[in-house]
Design a protein around this motif. Structure first.
Motif, PDB file in Angstrom:
ATOM      1  N   THR A 163       0.823  -1.204   0.000  1.00  0.00           N
ATOM      2  CA  THR A 163       0.000   0.000   0.000  1.00  0.00           C
ATOM      3  C   THR A 163       0.856   1.253   0.000  1.00  0.00           C
ATOM      4  OG1 THR A 163      -1.707  -1.220   1.204  1.00  0.00           O
ATOM      5  CG2 THR A 163      -1.905   1.171   1.150  1.00  0.00           C
ATOM      6  N   ARG A 207      -4.594   3.786   0.251  1.00  0.00           N
ATOM      7  CA  ARG A 207      -5.412   2.862   1.040  1.00  0.00           C
ATOM      8  C   ARG A 207      -6.724   2.563   0.330  1.00  0.00           C
ATOM      9  NH1 ARG A 207      -3.470   2.080   6.150  1.00  0.00           N
ATOM     10  NH2 ARG A 207      -5.493   1.241   6.815  1.00  0.00           N
ATOM     11  N   ALA A 208      -7.293   3.593  -0.295  1.00  0.00           N
ATOM     12  CA  ALA A 208      -8.552   3.401  -1.014  1.00  0.00           C
ATOM     13  C   ALA A 208      -8.371   2.432  -2.188  1.00  0.00           C
ATOM     14  CB  ALA A 208      -9.084   4.738  -1.508  1.00  0.00           C
ATOM     15  N   ASN A 210      -6.175  -0.048  -2.366  1.00  0.00           N
ATOM     16  CA  ASN A 210      -6.085  -1.381  -1.789  1.00  0.00           C
ATOM     17  C   ASN A 210      -7.479  -1.912  -1.447  1.00  0.00           C
ATOM     18  OD1 ASN A 210      -5.834  -3.412   0.485  1.00  0.00           O
ATOM     19  ND2 ASN A 210      -3.663  -3.121   0.052  1.00  0.00           N
ATOM     20  N   GLU A 211      -8.302  -1.073  -0.847  1.00  0.00           N
ATOM     21  CA  GLU A 211      -9.653  -1.492  -0.467  1.00  0.00           C
ATOM     22  C   GLU A 211     -10.515  -1.792  -1.689  1.00  0.00           C
ATOM     23  OE1 GLU A 211     -10.657  -2.357   2.330  1.00  0.00           O
ATOM     24  OE2 GLU A 211      -9.295  -1.431   3.783  1.00  0.00           O
ATOM     25  N   ARG A 212     -10.362  -1.023  -2.762  1.00  0.00           N
ATOM     26  CA  ARG A 212     -11.130  -1.286  -3.986  1.00  0.00           C
ATOM     27  C   ARG A 212     -10.770  -2.652  -4.574  1.00  0.00           C
ATOM     28  NH1 ARG A 212      -9.860   4.049  -5.207  1.00  0.00           N
ATOM     29  NH2 ARG A 212      -8.311   3.415  -6.765  1.00  0.00           N
ATOM     30  N   THR A 214      -9.638  -5.198  -2.894  1.00  0.00           N
ATOM     31  CA  THR A 214     -10.224  -6.205  -2.015  1.00  0.00           C
ATOM     32  C   THR A 214     -11.707  -6.379  -2.294  1.00  0.00           C
ATOM     33  OG1 THR A 214      -8.595  -5.821  -0.268  1.00  0.00           O
ATOM     34  CG2 THR A 214     -10.669  -6.814   0.396  1.00  0.00           C
ATOM     35  N   ASP A 215     -12.438  -5.295  -2.478  1.00  0.00           N
ATOM     36  CA  ASP A 215     -13.863  -5.386  -2.821  1.00  0.00           C
ATOM     37  C   ASP A 215     -14.056  -6.202  -4.095  1.00  0.00           C
ATOM     38  OD1 ASP A 215     -14.683  -3.885  -0.645  1.00  0.00           O
ATOM     39  OD2 ASP A 215     -14.736  -1.990  -1.757  1.00  0.00           O
ATOM     40  N   SER A 289      -4.046  -7.722   1.112  1.00  0.00           N
ATOM     41  CA  SER A 289      -5.206  -6.905   1.485  1.00  0.00           C
ATOM     42  C   SER A 289      -5.057  -6.300   2.878  1.00  0.00           C
ATOM     43  CB  SER A 289      -6.476  -7.754   1.437  1.00  0.00           C
ATOM     44  OG  SER A 289      -7.560  -7.064   2.020  1.00  0.00           O
ATOM     45  N   LEU A 290      -5.228  -4.987   2.979  1.00  0.00           N
ATOM     46  CA  LEU A 290      -5.212  -4.335   4.290  1.00  0.00           C
ATOM     47  C   LEU A 290      -6.309  -4.884   5.195  1.00  0.00           C
ATOM     48  CD1 LEU A 290      -4.667  -0.589   3.287  1.00  0.00           C
ATOM     49  CD2 LEU A 290      -3.063  -2.009   4.573  1.00  0.00           C
ATOM     50  N   ARG A 291      -7.408  -5.283   4.597  1.00  0.00           N
ATOM     51  CA  ARG A 291      -8.577  -5.710   5.363  1.00  0.00           C
ATOM     52  C   ARG A 291      -8.462  -7.146   5.863  1.00  0.00           C
ATOM     53  NH1 ARG A 291     -13.963  -5.441   2.006  1.00  0.00           N
ATOM     54  NH2 ARG A 291     -12.789  -3.611   1.294  1.00  0.00           N
ATOM     55  N   THR A 292      -7.888  -8.034   5.071  1.00  0.00           N
ATOM     56  CA  THR A 292      -7.965  -9.455   5.397  1.00  0.00           C
ATOM     57  C   THR A 292      -6.624 -10.146   5.609  1.00  0.00           C
ATOM     58  OG1 THR A 292      -7.924 -10.171   3.071  1.00  0.00           O
ATOM     59  CG2 THR A 292     -10.083  -9.625   4.019  1.00  0.00           C
TER      60      THR A 292
END
Length: 365
Positions: A163, A207-208, A210-212, A214-215, A289-292
């Motif tokens: 990221t 960060r956005a 990375n999140e996109r 992941t989505d 993924s930052l989220r997972t």
């Protein structure tokens, strides 16, 4: 003299390759004619560490050194953390049961810093879970723990590194040339130098992005449910664009300005070699993924209580002082030390110095 023994072992989740090769492979360096009581093990997510640059230096100082590779060496696109930890456990167990090591030092170098932290974390307090849709790996429930931990020129974790390095000006993930001019780090109108407002927007946009991704990955996995395919490959463009690579006034250090590990960041960013450039949907969730992802160092460092050493290379092109201090701060060990060496990432001019430093620290303990 140094003896080098090839070590090939089956992978707990994958067995042995049909062609005969062992998925887990490495080279054990030791003083000739001796069975060291203390041995190091170094492993990376992707890079071949079998002939690690400190192996001979530490073997010359009386230690064993297993430069160890999981089955994901050179195969980052398919990396799964729990499977890799099982493979590392095979190496640690070999050191104790076959090589005669009474004490094992986990050496987390470069990207391997967060990987070896995850290993020790799982060994002392099992916490790693399978990525979505994968079965548990029983071998990681009983990993032999290390006795000492070293983070050497180490990154703060795979999702954090990707990221921090990724170019957030990408507007179309299928088009390597797409760019939002207002976020383009190589547009002279934006800098360098980069003002605080641009830096804040840039970091938020990274960060956005990375999140996109992941989505999109989660949606693709849902779409594959019930089809003939369980996973899929995809590419991630432009991952050499950390503003610190371009603007040396951001977090100043001894590093050469305008450089990344592949040289000129602008050229590297639009090239075909980059971290995370090719991965499967599940590898993205496991590693990037930052989220997972469970490859972030901080949660694992908080479970490490054995004596720990953090060594930062002050001229490192892409690991910064803030990374080293974050790792040091996150370690739960009461006995922990932070040291600095003036050299670049792979310590080309100071390997004997680094080996002396590590040798002295280990002997004190």
């Amino acid at each position: 003299m140094i003896t080098r023994d090839f070590v090939g072992l089956p992978s707990p989740p994958a067995g042995r390759a049909g062609a005969g090769g062992h998925p887990c492979q490495g080279v054990y360096h030791r003083p000739a004619g001796r069975r060291p009581r203390t041995a190091f093990i170094a492993t990376h997510y992707n890079v071949d560490f079998s002939e690690h640059y400190l192996a001979e230096h530490l073997a010359a100082r009386g230690y064993g050194f297993l430069g160890w590779n999981t089955r994901f060496r050179g195969d980052e696109a398919h990396f799964l953390l729990d499977h890799a930890l099982a493979d590392i456990g095979t190496g640690v167990r070999w050191l104790r049961e076959e090589a005669g090591a009474e004490r094992v030092v986990l050496l987390g170098n470069s990207g391997g810093g967060s990987l070896m932290a995850a290993y020790q974390s799982q060994a002392v307090e099992p916490n790693v879970t399978p990525v979505a849709g994968m079965r548990p790996v029983p071998a990681i429930e009983d990993l032999p723990a290390g006795d000492l931990f070293i983070a050497l020129a180490a990154h703060s974790g795979r999702p954090e590194v990707l990221t921090a390095w990724m170019d957030p000006s990408v507007t179309d993930e299928t088009d390597a040339l797409s760019a939002d001019p207002s976020l383009d780090p190589f547009d002279p109108g934006n800098g360098p130098p980069f003002d605080p407002e641009f830096q804040a927007r840039y970091r938020a946009a990274q960060r956005a992005r990375n999140e996109r991704i992941t989505d999109w990955v989660l949606a693709r996995l849902d779409a594959l449910e019930g089809t003939r395919a369980r996973d899929a490959l995809f590419t991630v463009h432009r991952t050499w664009a950390d503003l610190r690579m371009i603007d040396p006034s951001i977090e100043p250090s001894d590093r050469e300005p305008g450089r990344c590990y592949l040289g000129d960041p602008a050229k590297a960013n639009y090239g075909v070699f980059g971290i995370g450039s090719l991965c499967t949907l599940r590898t993205w969730l496991s590693m990037w993924s930052l989220r997972t992802s469970q490859c972030a160092a901080a949660p694992h460092l908080a479970r490490i209580t054995v004596p720990s050493l953090v060594v930062h290379a002050t001229a490192d092109e892409c690991v910064y002082d803030s990374d080293a201090r974050a790792i040091f701060g996150a370690l739960a060990a009461r006995d922990k030390t932070l040291e600095f060496i003036k050299d670049s990432h792979y310590l080309p001019g100071s390997r004997p110095q680094a080996a002396d430093l590590i040798d002295a620290w280990v002997r004190e303990r």
